[in-house]
Design a protein around this motif. Structure first.
Motif: not given
Lengths: 305, 257
Positions: B230-239
């Motif tokens: 979940n954290a990784a999905i959020k991160a790649i959405r943001e970066n």
């Protein structure tokens, strides 16, 4: 020595022998050793019993009536598809197999070669590949089939499955029949011919009844293979018993649907087995020891006399 | 060098190599490989597609190595439960039925579904009446198959093991229509193989069947992995990594609203 003296002597001998005979005793109790075979047998039986109990326990603990009402009817529909496919293809395949078997036994080299090629192809390639080939292959050549007026037949997946299965089982059945006919000794043909019977009558009255006895069991095997093999039809959207089971499993993820399917397959195969036993009794009725009116077996010597 | 020495040297090398590989943790990912453009197997046997790129981006983000295992769709959840791999990145809709067996991450994309018909078809709308007695194809054990059965109760719903097969039957004219993800279908009708057909319309979908979108499935209770994903999905959405992958395949944002 006179006759009287001889019998007296015998009597004396008998008394002598019976005096010295050991009194009759029960046989010694057999000693049961813990042999390796016995230990292995007990271990194996325990293992089998444990597996059987585990299956029953699993079945009871996983019993889910909601699942049964949801997927039970679908499984039965699948069973119907399986039976339709197998009955159709085995029946039509048997007719075709008769022709191919005749070709295999023909004296003409070309007829023999043609029948051999047919059997060679359908036994040598997987049923799955054949099914794919017929169904999607026909799809690629739609114009050709339309021009030939055959597209209505090949458009339907069930027809394609039934056709492939028919051709496949015909090849296997042809080998069974040809082998059984070859197994009948030449003397049978020669003897019948000596009686002035025509070839057709010889075949129907003399050869076929004997060949069928040999062919019966392998034929039963072939049908059972077809019952299970019909699962292949689900790759071309014809969902048979196993296909429906896989669908039910992929929705419910509940392993017990496979147990239901196994049970249904067992019922079908058991029914076939009983049918085959009856057929064998009928075909071999001339080989059974005769019985008199009281149900006692008539001894062989009497028959011979 | 004697044979023995060679063998010994090879063994040492092998041990060192595995040691190095193990230094970076691997995440085993199950995927289908027959659902272009999301996952497909190229002619030389490589897995490619949107799902694969997303999974690789997530692995990079989580600092682990991705190992892909392709698996037939029908058995994709049972194989996860059996431990063949630890996560499914295979365009799987988050549904209530599946949630009984597995846990899902947040969605990583959400696209509508569509109906595809042959170009010369006389079907003009996707309603139960217009589809009655027509044959409609879908991939078996998918949300699309369930949806097709629900909205076209009077049609002959034909279920195929993978998308490849219903496409063959559409082009041969055995099927009157098929239902699948709009992206899968539009990529296909734009290709040479799909020149037989056109997209009739997109469908709203039923949230009860489709759920909130496409997520990554993990075994029940595997919360640590789920949180990390979940954290990784959020991160790649943001970066911006997600956008880069998105733009490689599509000209609109597949993440949905």
């Amino acid at each position: 020595m006179t006759m009287r003296e001889m019998s007296a002597n015998q009597a004396a001998n008998q008394a002598y022998v019976s005096d010295r005979l050991l009194p009759a005793e029960p046989p010694p109790a057999s000693v049961r050793h813990w042999s390796k075979a016995r230990i292995a047998g007990i271990v194996l039986m325990t293992l089998w019993a444990a597996i059987a109990i585990a299956l029953v326990v699993f079945f009871i603990s996983a019993w889910n009536p909601a699942l049964l009402t949801r997927y039970g009817p679908k499984l039965l529909d699948g069973l119907l598809v399986t039976i339709e496919l197998v009955v159709l293809s085995v029946a039509i395949g048997a007719v075709l197999a008769g022709i191919v078997a005749a070709g295999r036994l023909s004296k003409n080299r070309w007829t023999r070669g043609l029948a051999f090629a047919f059997v060679y192809f359908f036994r040598g390639t997987p049923l799955l590949a054949q099914t794919f080939l017929v169904y999607y292959g026909a799809g690629q050549f739609r114009e050709v089939f339309e021009a030939a007026g055959l597209w209505w037949f090949f458009r339907d997946a069930f027809n394609c499955a039934a056709l492939t299965f028919t051709l496949n089982t015909a090849a296997y059945q042809a080998e069974i029949y040809a082998g059984a006919i070859r197994g009948i000794s030449v003397g049978q043909w020669e003897g019948a011919r000596a009686l002035g019977l025509s070839p057709v009558v010889i075949f129907i009255k003399v050869v076929a009844p004997q060949a069928l006895i040999t062919a019966l069991r392998p034929l039963g095997n072939e049908i059972i293979f077809m019952i299970k093999g019909s699962a292949i039809a689900s790759v071309i959207t014809v969902y048979d018993l196993l296909g429906e089971t896989r669908l039910a499993f992929s929705r419910s993820f509940d392993f017990q649907v496979y147990l239901w399917a196994a049970g249904l397959y067992l019922v079908v195969v058991e029914a076939l087995r009983r049918l085959w036993d009856a057929a064998e009794r009928r075909l071999t009725r001339h080989l059974k020891p005769a019985q008199d009116s009281s149900g006692q077996q008539v001894v062989a010597e009497q028959l011979g006399a | 060098m004697s044979l023995f020495k060679k063998l010994a040297a090879a063994t040492v090398l092998a041990v060192l190599a595995t040691g190095a590989a193990q230094a970076q943790e691997t995440l085993r990912i199950g995927t289908e490989g027959a659902y272009p453009p999301f996952s497909e197997i190229t002619a030389d046997g490589k897995l490619v597609g949107f799902d694969i790129d997303i999974a690789n981006a997530l692995c990079d983000e989580m600092k682990v190595k991705c190992e892909f295992i392709s698996q037939d769709w029908d058995g994709i959840i049972p194989a996860l439960l059996a431990g063949k791999y630890d996560a499914i990145v295979a365009s799987m809709s988050i549904t209530e039925e599946r949630k009984e067996k597995v846990d899902f991450t947040d969605k990583y994309y959400d696209t509508p579904q569509a109906i595809v018909v042959p170009k010369d078809s006389d079907i003009t709308e996707a309603t139960a009446e217009s589809m009655a007695d027509r044959s409609v194809g879908a991939q078996s054990s998918t949300t699309h198959a369930q949806y097709a059965e629900q909205i076209f109760p009077d049609s002959d719903i034909r279920l195929y093991p993978s998308a490849d097969e219903y496409k063959l039957d559409l082009s041969s004219g055995r099927l009157d229509a098929a239902l699948d993800d709009v992206i899968v279908l539009s990529e296909w009708v734009d290709s040479e193989d799909g020149s037989c057909c056109k997209i009739l319309t997109t469908l709203p979908g039923d949230p009860k069947i489709y759920g909130p979108g496409i997520g990554i499935a993990v075994r029940k209770g595997d919360d640590e992995l789920r949180e990390k994903l979940n954290a990784a999905i959020k991160a790649i959405r943001e970066n911006g990594t997600y956008k880069k992958i998105n733009d490689k395949y599509f000209d609109f944002d597949v993440y949905g609203g």
